[in-house]
Design a protein around this motif. Structure first.
Motif, PDB file in Angstrom:
ATOM      1  N   ARG A 127       0.839  -1.203   0.000  1.00  0.00           N
ATOM      2  CA  ARG A 127       0.000   0.000   0.000  1.00  0.00           C
ATOM      3  C   ARG A 127       0.876   1.255   0.000  1.00  0.00           C
ATOM      4  N   ALA A 128       1.899   1.244   0.825  1.00  0.00           N
ATOM      5  CA  ALA A 128       2.793   2.405   0.891  1.00  0.00           C
ATOM      6  C   ALA A 128       3.479   2.637  -0.447  1.00  0.00           C
ATOM      7  N   ALA A 129       3.884   1.544  -1.112  1.00  0.00           N
ATOM      8  CA  ALA A 129       4.532   1.687  -2.416  1.00  0.00           C
ATOM      9  C   ALA A 129       3.566   2.240  -3.452  1.00  0.00           C
ATOM     10  N   ALA A 130       2.307   1.794  -3.406  1.00  0.00           N
ATOM     11  CA  ALA A 130       1.317   2.284  -4.365  1.00  0.00           C
ATOM     12  C   ALA A 130       1.012   3.758  -4.139  1.00  0.00           C
ATOM     13  N   VAL A 131       0.895   4.165  -2.875  1.00  0.00           N
ATOM     14  CA  VAL A 131       0.634   5.577  -2.565  1.00  0.00           C
ATOM     15  C   VAL A 131       1.815   6.435  -3.000  1.00  0.00           C
ATOM     16  N   ALA A 132       3.019   5.923  -2.786  1.00  0.00           N
ATOM     17  CA  ALA A 132       4.212   6.681  -3.178  1.00  0.00           C
ATOM     18  C   ALA A 132       4.293   6.875  -4.682  1.00  0.00           C
ATOM     19  N   SER A 133       3.710   5.921  -5.433  1.00  0.00           N
ATOM     20  CA  SER A 133       3.737   6.035  -6.898  1.00  0.00           C
ATOM     21  C   SER A 133       2.605   6.911  -7.429  1.00  0.00           C
ATOM     22  N   GLY A 134       1.762   7.463  -6.531  1.00  0.00           N
ATOM     23  CA  GLY A 134       0.709   8.388  -6.940  1.00  0.00           C
ATOM     24  C   GLY A 134      -0.678   7.784  -7.027  1.00  0.00           C
ATOM     25  N   ALA A 135      -0.882   6.551  -6.587  1.00  0.00           N
ATOM     26  CA  ALA A 135      -2.196   5.917  -6.638  1.00  0.00           C
ATOM     27  C   ALA A 135      -3.113   6.487  -5.560  1.00  0.00           C
ATOM     28  N   GLY A 136      -4.411   6.550  -5.866  1.00  0.00           N
ATOM     29  CA  GLY A 136      -5.386   6.989  -4.893  1.00  0.00           C
ATOM     30  C   GLY A 136      -5.593   5.945  -3.810  1.00  0.00           C
ATOM     31  N   ALA A 137      -6.386   6.319  -2.787  1.00  0.00           N
ATOM     32  CA  ALA A 137      -6.575   5.423  -1.646  1.00  0.00           C
ATOM     33  C   ALA A 137      -7.228   4.101  -2.064  1.00  0.00           C
ATOM     34  N   GLU A 138      -8.296   4.187  -2.895  1.00  0.00           N
ATOM     35  CA  GLU A 138      -9.007   2.962  -3.293  1.00  0.00           C
ATOM     36  C   GLU A 138      -8.119   2.082  -4.172  1.00  0.00           C
ATOM     37  N   ARG A 139      -7.444   2.693  -5.124  1.00  0.00           N
ATOM     38  CA  ARG A 139      -6.573   1.929  -6.015  1.00  0.00           C
ATOM     39  C   ARG A 139      -5.394   1.335  -5.251  1.00  0.00           C
ATOM     40  N   ALA A 140      -4.820   2.120  -4.330  1.00  0.00           N
ATOM     41  CA  ALA A 140      -3.695   1.623  -3.534  1.00  0.00           C
ATOM     42  C   ALA A 140      -4.120   0.442  -2.680  1.00  0.00           C
ATOM     43  N   GLY A 141      -5.333   0.514  -2.104  1.00  0.00           N
ATOM     44  CA  GLY A 141      -5.830  -0.604  -1.302  1.00  0.00           C
ATOM     45  C   GLY A 141      -6.014  -1.859  -2.127  1.00  0.00           C
ATOM     46  N   ALA A 142      -6.558  -1.702  -3.360  1.00  0.00           N
ATOM     47  CA  ALA A 142      -6.758  -2.872  -4.220  1.00  0.00           C
ATOM     48  C   ALA A 142      -5.429  -3.482  -4.632  1.00  0.00           C
ATOM     49  N   GLN A 143      -4.439  -2.632  -4.942  1.00  0.00           N
ATOM     50  CA  GLN A 143      -3.132  -3.145  -5.320  1.00  0.00           C
ATOM     51  C   GLN A 143      -2.459  -3.862  -4.154  1.00  0.00           C
ATOM     52  N   ALA A 144      -2.606  -3.310  -2.956  1.00  0.00           N
ATOM     53  CA  ALA A 144      -2.018  -3.946  -1.782  1.00  0.00           C
ATOM     54  C   ALA A 144      -2.661  -5.307  -1.519  1.00  0.00           C
ATOM     55  N   ASP A 145      -3.968  -5.382  -1.657  1.00  0.00           N
ATOM     56  CA  ASP A 145      -4.656  -6.669  -1.483  1.00  0.00           C
ATOM     57  C   ASP A 145      -4.204  -7.678  -2.526  1.00  0.00           C
ATOM     58  N   ALA A 146      -4.023  -7.216  -3.777  1.00  0.00           N
ATOM     59  CA  ALA A 146      -3.593  -8.121  -4.842  1.00  0.00           C
ATOM     60  C   ALA A 146      -2.207  -8.685  -4.548  1.00  0.00           C
ATOM     61  N   VAL A 147      -1.292  -7.832  -4.087  1.00  0.00           N
ATOM     62  CA  VAL A 147       0.051  -8.307  -3.750  1.00  0.00           C
ATOM     63  C   VAL A 147      -0.015  -9.319  -2.617  1.00  0.00           C
ATOM     64  N   MET A 148      -0.827  -9.025  -1.607  1.00  0.00           N
ATOM     65  CA  MET A 148      -0.936  -9.950  -0.479  1.00  0.00           C
ATOM     66  C   MET A 148      -1.520 -11.284  -0.907  1.00  0.00           C
ATOM     67  N   VAL A 149      -2.509 -11.272  -1.827  1.00  0.00           N
ATOM     68  CA  VAL A 149      -3.108 -12.515  -2.310  1.00  0.00           C
ATOM     69  C   VAL A 149      -2.066 -13.337  -3.068  1.00  0.00           C
ATOM     70  N   LEU A 150      -1.269 -12.690  -3.926  1.00  0.00           N
ATOM     71  CA  LEU A 150      -0.234 -13.405  -4.669  1.00  0.00           C
ATOM     72  C   LEU A 150       0.772 -14.061  -3.717  1.00  0.00           C
ATOM     73  N   GLU A 151       1.181 -13.322  -2.697  1.00  0.00           N
ATOM     74  CA  GLU A 151       2.110 -13.893  -1.725  1.00  0.00           C
ATOM     75  C   GLU A 151       1.463 -15.030  -0.946  1.00  0.00           C
TER      76      GLU A 151
END
Length: 384
Positions: A319-343
């Motif tokens: 989530r922190a990496a997504a926010v740092a790259s300029g993603a909004g809160a909703e998009r950053a949350g979805a990306q963070a969940d996707a990374v966690m699911v893959l792991e």
């Protein structure tokens, strides 16, 4: 009209009645309740006006011709319900609509009460199945009852035409304009029904005989008017029904295909969960909505299996990496969940191979269908 023809418009009323009242949620809408009340009253009026029903009611009560005030009361109630519905439907100041509704209900309610009293005071010993109006046209109290109900029908039919046609000139949209025209035509024919009956009754008063106009002509006008009115009240719903059905199908297909990336990623977990039990297979004829629900259920099952492997640290880091790259809160949350699911999928596979259990503490990343779609799209973006 033959005996069974009376039941045709009664059945015609049940089609829009079922369409409009098919869900419990729709009954919370006052307009839906008003439409259903009008359609139900109209169906009952035609059903109880049928000669077989008249015979059954008279035999059941033991009172000759008791069906006459019952049918007259139902027809008067139909007129009141139609006027109340149009007043509520066209909107306007709530106070004005409320006053008109109260006056209309009270006025037609008083007419029904007076008709019952007049029938009780009159003498109708000979059962008449079709020509009660003309047979007792000169009988004290009964002639007043017949005249009262016919005048109330005529008044309501004219009033409905005036209201519908005036409103039709002010509204836009073909469905509503067509519906108002059909309703006006239907109640116009009901007004002609009353006129035909009045002419036949007047002929009796003058010593003539135009009973055929009342016995055969007027019921046909009423039946056609009832069918047109039912079509008018059902038209707005039927007009939008195909588009709504197509929209539902398209939405289900979009959801089904949008979940494909997530479902494919979780497929090994789903397959492992199906070991030892027969999977329910869907046929090619299964609707898209069922396919979408099935896919959502499989994804939920896999996410529950992965719960021990969800790592909140992985999620927060992503989530922190997504926010740092300029993603909004909703998009950053979805990306963070996707990374966690893959792991978690990788950890689940490694744990199965090593026969060990996971120790994650994070909650499942998605709950509702929209959350699953967002997670799937984020996962597809990561895989791209």
């Amino acid at each position: 009209m033959n005996d069974l023809s009376y039941y045709v418009p009664a059945l015609a009323m049940t089609v829009p009645l079922v369409l409009k009242g098919r869900s419990a949620a729709s009954w919370r809408d006052p307009l839906v309740r008003s439409v259903c009340a009008l359609l139900l009253l109209t169906a009952l009026a035609f059903a109880f006006a049928a000669p077989p029903t008249i015979v059954a009611v008279n035999r059941l009560t033991g009172v000759p011709n008791v069906s006459a005030p019952l049918v007259y009361a139902l027809l008067t109630a139909v007129c009141a319900a139609g006027l109340v519905l149009i007043v509520s439907w066209r909107g306007g100041p709530p106070g004005v609509a409320r006053r008109l509704t109260v006056r209309c209900t009270a006025g037609f309610g008083a007419v029904i009460a007076v008709m019952v009293v007049l029938f009780a005071l009159g003498d109708a010993p000979v059962e008449r199945l079709r020509d009660f109006d003309t047979y007792y046209a000169t009988t004290p109290f009964l002639r007043e009852m017949v005249l009262l109900y016919l005048l109330s029908l005529l008044t309501a039919g004219v009033a409905m035409n005036v209201l519908c046609l005036r409103w039709r000139r002010r509204v836009g949209g073909r469905p509503l304009r067509s519906a108002l025209l059909l309703i006006a035509l239907g109640f116009g024919l009901c007004a002609l029904y009353a006129v035909a009956k009045l002419v036949a009754v007047g002929a009796r008063w003058a010593g003539g005989n135009l009973d055929g106009l009342s016995t055969w002509g007027a019921p046909a006008l009423a039946a056609l008017g009832g069918v047109l009115s039912a079509a008018g009240f059902a038209l707005p719903l039927l007009w939008s029904l195909p588009a709504r059905l197509l929209g539902d199908v398209w939405s289900a297909w979009r959801s089904y295909h949008a979940l494909t990336p997530l479902w494919r990623e979780l497929r090994p977990v789903c397959a492992a969960g199906e070991e030892g039990r027969a999977a329910v297979r869907l046929g090619w004829w299964s609707p898209p909505s069922l396919r979408a629900v099935r896919r959502q259920a499989e994804i939920h099952d896999a996410l529950l299996v992965l719960c021990p492997h969800f790592d909140p640290v992985v999620r927060e880091r992503a989530r922190a990496a997504a926010v740092a790259s300029g993603a909004g809160a909703e998009r950053a949350g979805a990306q963070a969940d996707a990374v966690m699911v893959l792991e978690a999928v990788r950890a689940h596979g490694a744990a199965r191979d090593a026969d060990t259990a996971g120790h994650g503490t994070a909650v499942p990343p998605a709950e509702g269908p929209e959350d699953l779609v967002r997670l799937s799209l984020a996962l597809r973006a990561l895989r791209a």
